[in-house]
Design a protein around this motif. Sequence first.
Motif, PDB file in Angstrom:
ATOM      1  N   ALA A 113      30.789  27.584  25.520  1.00  0.00           N
ATOM      2  CA  ALA A 113      31.297  28.776  24.302  1.00  0.00           C
ATOM      3  C   ALA A 113      29.647  29.366  24.945  1.00  0.00           C
ATOM      4  CB  ALA A 113      30.493  28.601  23.260  1.00  0.00           C
ATOM      5  N   THR A 114      29.192  30.370  25.347  1.00  0.00           N
ATOM      6  CA  THR A 114      28.515  31.466  25.148  1.00  0.00           C
ATOM      7  C   THR A 114      28.624  32.657  24.722  1.00  0.00           C
ATOM      8  OG1 THR A 114      30.189  32.553  26.893  1.00  0.00           O
ATOM      9  CG2 THR A 114      29.151  30.776  28.657  1.00  0.00           C
ATOM     10  N   LEU A 115      27.006  33.054  25.000  1.00  0.00           N
ATOM     11  CA  LEU A 115      26.406  33.895  23.767  1.00  0.00           C
ATOM     12  C   LEU A 115      27.038  35.748  24.817  1.00  0.00           C
ATOM     13  CD1 LEU A 115      23.901  32.766  21.782  1.00  0.00           C
ATOM     14  CD2 LEU A 115      26.304  33.343  21.103  1.00  0.00           C
ATOM     15  N   GLY A 116      27.743  36.883  24.024  1.00  0.00           N
ATOM     16  CA  GLY A 116      27.358  37.618  24.812  1.00  0.00           C
ATOM     17  C   GLY A 116      28.728  38.678  24.714  1.00  0.00           C
ATOM     18  N   TRP A 117      29.087  40.370  25.452  1.00  0.00           N
ATOM     19  CA  TRP A 117      30.167  40.599  24.822  1.00  0.00           C
ATOM     20  C   TRP A 117      30.768  39.954  26.352  1.00  0.00           C
ATOM     21  CZ3 TRP A 117      25.747  41.801  22.555  1.00  0.00           C
ATOM     22  CH2 TRP A 117      25.511  41.621  21.258  1.00  0.00           C
ATOM     23  N   GLY A 118      30.843  39.870  27.313  1.00  0.00           N
ATOM     24  CA  GLY A 118      31.717  39.696  28.310  1.00  0.00           C
ATOM     25  C   GLY A 118      31.815  38.478  29.079  1.00  0.00           C
ATOM     26  N   GLY A 119      32.769  38.083  29.457  1.00  0.00           N
ATOM     27  CA  GLY A 119      33.276  36.680  30.217  1.00  0.00           C
ATOM     28  C   GLY A 119      32.477  36.676  31.708  1.00  0.00           C
ATOM     29  N   GLU A 120      32.559  35.797  32.388  1.00  0.00           N
ATOM     30  CA  GLU A 120      32.028  34.805  32.954  1.00  0.00           C
ATOM     31  C   GLU A 120      31.570  36.048  33.368  1.00  0.00           C
ATOM     32  OE1 GLU A 120      34.082  31.276  34.401  1.00  0.00           O
ATOM     33  OE2 GLU A 120      34.215  31.177  32.876  1.00  0.00           O
ATOM     34  N   LEU A 139      13.921  47.467  39.666  1.00  0.00           N
ATOM     35  CA  LEU A 139      13.136  47.131  39.892  1.00  0.00           C
ATOM     36  C   LEU A 139      13.181  46.925  42.100  1.00  0.00           C
ATOM     37  CD1 LEU A 139      11.292  44.635  39.655  1.00  0.00           C
ATOM     38  CD2 LEU A 139      12.603  42.945  39.824  1.00  0.00           C
ATOM     39  N   THR A 140      14.579  46.359  42.258  1.00  0.00           N
ATOM     40  CA  THR A 140      14.841  47.312  43.773  1.00  0.00           C
ATOM     41  C   THR A 140      14.519  48.869  43.800  1.00  0.00           C
ATOM     42  OG1 THR A 140      17.193  45.611  43.363  1.00  0.00           O
ATOM     43  CG2 THR A 140      16.514  47.429  45.320  1.00  0.00           C
ATOM     44  N   ARG A 184      25.564  42.699  33.872  1.00  0.00           N
ATOM     45  CA  ARG A 184      24.245  42.929  33.823  1.00  0.00           C
ATOM     46  C   ARG A 184      23.158  42.184  35.062  1.00  0.00           C
ATOM     47  NH1 ARG A 184      25.809  40.185  28.786  1.00  0.00           N
ATOM     48  NH2 ARG A 184      27.627  41.604  27.974  1.00  0.00           N
ATOM     49  N   ALA A 185      23.324  41.273  35.135  1.00  0.00           N
ATOM     50  CA  ALA A 185      21.582  40.782  36.093  1.00  0.00           C
ATOM     51  C   ALA A 185      21.897  41.845  37.175  1.00  0.00           C
ATOM     52  CB  ALA A 185      22.583  39.832  36.392  1.00  0.00           C
ATOM     53  N   LEU A 186      22.770  42.149  37.735  1.00  0.00           N
ATOM     54  CA  LEU A 186      23.304  43.146  38.861  1.00  0.00           C
ATOM     55  C   LEU A 186      22.627  44.873  38.697  1.00  0.00           C
ATOM     56  CD1 LEU A 186      23.628  44.066  41.649  1.00  0.00           C
ATOM     57  CD2 LEU A 186      25.588  44.529  41.895  1.00  0.00           C
TER      58      LEU A 186
END
Length: 150
Positions: free
Chosen positions: A74-81, A95-96, A87-89
Amino acid sequence: MNRTPSASAELAADRFARRVTARLNEGTDGLPYDITERLRAARVQALDRRRKPVVVPVRPVVAAPVVVSSGGSATLGWGGEGGNWWRALISAVPLTALVVGLVFINIAQDENTAHEIAEVDTALLTDDLPPSAYTDPGFLQFLKTADNGR
């Protein structure tokens, strides 16, 4: 004696309030009547506020949904893998942009500095005086007297 921490804190606050009140009353003896009345009214208002309970609005907490993948984890969040990578990108983009902007600013400042140094070198080399004249201690005196004569 079975006192709760809040009861002992309230007793300490009341003792402190009594000491402050006594100290304030000592200082009002020499004040004019209108000022003492305004102080008395302010104290009455403060006591009224103290007696009324303070209501703090509570905002409800919304929990993130839990996504269960096919592997049983189980993972927390609104989306699959794949959603976490996007989101990280997306969060790395500002920052970039900041880093790229700082690099461009550094390059522009280096170019400006190089141009300024080149202008000074050009002026020194094309001048009638040899560069060794600028290091002569009497040259500063010559410049001072030359400016006064103009």
